[in-house]
Enzyme design. Structure first.
Site, mmCIF file in Angstrom:
data_model
loop_
_atom_site.group_PDB
_atom_site.id
_atom_site.type_symbol
_atom_site.label_atom_id
_atom_site.label_comp_id
_atom_site.label_asym_id
_atom_site.label_seq_id
_atom_site.Cartn_x
_atom_site.Cartn_y
_atom_site.Cartn_z
ATOM 1 N N SER A 138 5.873 -1.716 -2.075
ATOM 2 C CA SER A 138 5.857 -2.687 -3.192
ATOM 3 C C SER A 138 4.815 -2.307 -4.243
ATOM 4 O O SER A 138 3.807 -2.984 -4.395
ATOM 5 C CB SER A 138 5.648 -4.114 -2.665
ATOM 6 O OG SER A 138 4.618 -4.202 -1.705
ATOM 7 N N GLY A 154 0.849 -1.200 0.000
ATOM 8 C CA GLY A 154 0.000 0.000 0.000
ATOM 9 C C GLY A 154 0.878 1.241 0.000
ATOM 10 O O GLY A 154 2.099 1.165 0.218
ATOM 11 N N LEU A 155 0.239 2.376 -0.205
ATOM 12 C CA LEU A 155 0.964 3.648 -0.244
ATOM 13 C C LEU A 155 1.676 3.924 1.080
ATOM 14 O O LEU A 155 1.325 3.336 2.108
ATOM 15 C CB LEU A 155 -0.041 4.787 -0.492
ATOM 16 C CG LEU A 155 -0.738 4.817 -1.852
ATOM 17 C CD1 LEU A 155 -1.851 5.864 -1.830
ATOM 18 C CD2 LEU A 155 0.258 5.117 -2.963
ATOM 19 N N SER A 156 2.615 4.815 1.033
ATOM 20 C CA SER A 156 3.256 5.266 2.266
ATOM 21 C C SER A 156 2.178 5.892 3.167
ATOM 22 O O SER A 156 1.274 6.583 2.663
ATOM 23 C CB SER A 156 4.332 6.301 1.905
ATOM 24 O OG SER A 156 5.012 6.707 3.055
ATOM 25 N N GLY A 194 -0.820 2.567 6.583
ATOM 26 C CA GLY A 194 -1.069 1.746 7.784
ATOM 27 C C GLY A 194 -0.352 0.406 7.807
ATOM 28 O O GLY A 194 -0.599 -0.403 8.709
ATOM 29 N N LYS A 195 0.531 0.168 6.861
ATOM 30 C CA LYS A 195 1.199 -1.150 6.772
ATOM 31 C C LYS A 195 1.974 -1.490 8.059
ATOM 32 O O LYS A 195 1.821 -2.578 8.621
ATOM 33 C CB LYS A 195 2.197 -1.172 5.589
ATOM 34 C CG LYS A 195 1.559 -0.950 4.229
ATOM 35 C CD LYS A 195 2.572 -1.017 3.119
ATOM 36 C CE LYS A 195 3.644 0.072 3.181
ATOM 37 N NZ LYS A 195 3.142 1.457 3.079
ATOM 38 N N THR A 196 2.820 -0.546 8.486
ATOM 39 C CA THR A 196 3.667 -0.812 9.656
ATOM 40 C C THR A 196 2.823 -0.997 10.915
ATOM 41 O O THR A 196 3.003 -1.963 11.672
ATOM 42 C CB THR A 196 4.666 0.348 9.854
ATOM 43 O OG1 THR A 196 5.450 0.442 8.661
ATOM 44 C CG2 THR A 196 5.573 0.114 11.035
#
Lengths: 444, 200
Positions: B85, B11-13, B16-18
């Site tokens: 990614s 997903g975009l910076s 919420g990935k981290t």
């Protein structure tokens, strides 16, 4: 708080033999039990094979044989991976007495019965037993843990202590029992219930570590052993005084006990006789057995054929080779002797079809070896000798459990019934229809 | 040994990935699993140090993370990759290489990510100070068929975590919490108790 109506109160005394109680009654050492047995049935009862608490109490609480409830021991294996695991309530594939009562609208309180962890939901309170790792996870509903912490409730005694310092072990036994009884009365009086069961595990623990010392007349631990049973007797007196006319009292054990002469390492014997081969000098579990092995054993006396298509390392073909291996191992086991005394070690060997039936029949051991009293069969893989005499001085027996029901006549003779029959008996006392697939039969 | 697998957050910076991946890791550890997080920002300071943000460098970075995830997964560890990614082709390459691969798309509108801008990088990118910035001056290719889509602008964090864990349960990578009797540590405690009693 007292409630009118028919209720049942069960006290489970783990591993207390009928024979021991009879003897102590004859010596007038258990006055409260003596008074109880004046009115009601007090009989010698059979356990179940293999004769360990997890299997016996699972059989009691489900009224079914292990082929149906799926608990065959304190440890089991997944044949496909040979991973070893501890069977828990999640593996028990049958409704329990308290679940059936809950469904019938009865309210139950169950404390400390083996194989009730993780606690399954009931209409009431379930506090699981010594296979629970912490008080936070012990009860259903979860809030009960807070009450137990207030009391300083203990899940179990520290058995390691018994191997180092028997005096401290005894202190632990007394304190654990006192806290358990305190918890019991808290719920007995503070909760509404139709069925209540308290399980006392400490009797099994004292038997394992002090039985032999009592038997040989040890000057300190012999009297300490009796003193502990007298404490149990006082507790029974307190319960009798508490009883009202609407509550039936049942007291029972799940197996008997006798002195242990030696631990016997069946896997060592199987190796020596060429039935079992290990892949390493330092085996950790049955995962380390070589595929050329014909059989292996799990505690106590459970023998599994290393079957092709079932065990991941299986090599024995079904059915001809399987039957031949079972017959040969059975014959050889019956001839196994104590290297020191020449005494026979094995009393009897059952094939699984002799003992089990039901959907989990195939998960059971292929043979079950029953030792003669005094020889306790172990499943260790790393032992270099057949027998060992260590700190464990007591072992379980099959035919010397007991059942007491106050003011009720049990219509079977001693040893004509087993732990499996108690559950349908309780359902009958509470006028709840039993499920159709029970193996046990009501005794009243 | 438990079965290993890879959970891949894309997903975009600032989508919420981290945040979500850390909480998923915590939940899986509670259930006795071994978990390792490979966070894009951290990886770029060591494993992929020196790589830039061209498509080629980005692809190398993602393949490297994927390679480590593959090694961890096949040794029974749960590998969690959390990296922008942006290119579908290289994510799909990792999926093929790893096999046991669960793609989690952190879907969040660009405007919300710009508003969050926790590192202040969107601001710089919009001012033209950072070239090749995903969403601003570089493309982001949405996954076509991810196992999980998290709408992090609409969901509470705990909802997003629960969605991922539920999918892992559905796919039978992890056992439902209520079906696990013991953590590894607890099982050792109980085994010791049984050993002391002579029951093992």
């Amino acid at each position: 708080m007292r409630f009118k109506g028919k209720r049942v109160l069960v006290i489970g005394l783990d591993g207390v033999p009928f024979g021991l109680l009879k003897g102590l009654l004859a010596e007038e050492k258990l006055p409260h039990l003596a008074k109880l047995v004046e009115s009601g049935s007090f009989k010698r009862m059979n356990s179940i094979h293999p004769c360990v608490s997890s299997v016996a109490w699972a059989t009691y609480m489900t009224g079914k044989n292990p082929g149906k409830h799926n608990i065959y021991g304190f440890v089991d294996r997944v044949p496909e991976s040979m991973d070893v695991f501890i069977p828990t309530s999640r593996d028990m594939d049958a409704k329990t007495l308290w679940e059936i009562l809950s469904e019938a609208g009865k309210r139950v309180v169950v404390i400390n019965v083996p194989v009730t962890f993780p606690p399954r939901k009931v209409n009431g309170i379930l506090i699981s037993g010594f296979l629970c790792p912490s008080i936070d996870k012990i009860a259903q509903p979860k809030e009960v843990a807070r009450v137990l912490k207030e009391i300083g409730y203990r899940i179990d005694v520290d058995a390691w202590q018994a191997r180092k310092d028997l005096d401290r072990f005894l202190e632990d036994l007394h304190l654990t029992l006192e806290r358990r009884i305190e918890a019991m009365f808290r719920f007995l009086e503070g909760e509404k219930w139709d069925f209540f069961q308290l399980h006392i595990m400490e009797t099994d623990r004292i038997n394992h570590f002090l039985w032999g010392l009592w038997e040989e007349g040890h000057p300190q631990y012999g009297p300490e052993f009796i003193k502990y049973y007298q404490k149990i007797d006082e507790f029974l007196g307190r319960i009798s005084a508490w009883l009202d006319g609407d509550t039936r009292l049942i007291v029972l054990s799940d197996h008997g006990f006798c002195g242990m002469k030696k631990e016997v390492f069946l896997n060592h014997w199987l190796q020596r006789e060429g039935w079992l081969k290990l892949r390493t000098e330092t085996p950790k579990s049955v995962k380390d057995i070589h595929q050329e092995s014909k059989v292996y054993s799990l505690i106590p006396g459970r023998i599994y054929v290393n079957l092709a298509g079932r065990e991941s390392s299986g090599s024995v073909r079904f059915p001809d080779e399987y039957e031949r291996v079972r017959d040969e191992v059975k014959g050889a086991l019956l001839g196994m002797t104590d290297p020191d005394s020449g005494e026979r070690i094995i009393e009897e060997v059952f094939k699984r079809e002799d003992l089990y039936h039901g959907p989990h029949y195939n998960d059971g051991p292929d043979l079950v070896a029953i030792p003669r009293n005094g020889y306790d069969l172990k499943g260790n893989l790393d032992k270099k000798e057949l027998t060992y005499k260590g700190p464990l001085v007591g072992m379980h027996t099959y035919d010397d459990a007991f059942l007491y029901i106050k003011d009720v006549e049990v219509r079977k003779e001693d040893n004509q019934f087993g732990v499996m029959d108690v559950m349908p008996t309780i359902l009958k006392l509470l006028e709840v229809t039993p499920p159709e697939d029970l193996d046990g039969e009501a005794l009243i | 040994m438990e079965r290993g697998f890879t959970v891949w957050f894309t997903g975009l910076s600032c989508s919420g990935k981290t945040t979500v991946s850390r909480q998923v890791a915590e939940e899986l550890r509670k259930r006795g699993l071994k978990v390792e997080i490979l966070d894009g920002d951290v990886v770029r300071t060591n494993l992929s140090k020196g790589l830039g943000f061209s498509k080629e460098d980005r692809d190398i970075n993602i393949k490297r993370i994927g390679f480590v995830c593959k090694l961890l997964s096949r040794n029974g560890v749960v590998a969690i990759g959390a990296a922008i990614s942006p290119y579908r082709e290289v994510r799909d390459y990792n999926r093929r290489e790893i096999g046991d691969f669960v793609e989690v798309y952190c879907k969040c509108p660009l405007e919300v990510c710009i508003e969050r801008d926790v590192k202040g990088l969107y601001k710089k990118a919009l001012a033209g100070e950072i070239p090749n910035y995903t969403g601003v001056s570089d493309p982001y290719e949405e996954p076509l068929d991810p196992e999980v889509v998290l709408e992090t602008d609409k969901e509470e964090e705990r909802e997003s975590v629960a969605k991922v864990v539920r999918k892992l349960e559905e796919l039978r990578y992890v056992q439902p919490a209520e079906a696990v009797s013991y953590s590894e540590e607890e099982e050792e405690t109980i085994k010791q108790r049984l050993t002391d009693l002579g029951y093992l």
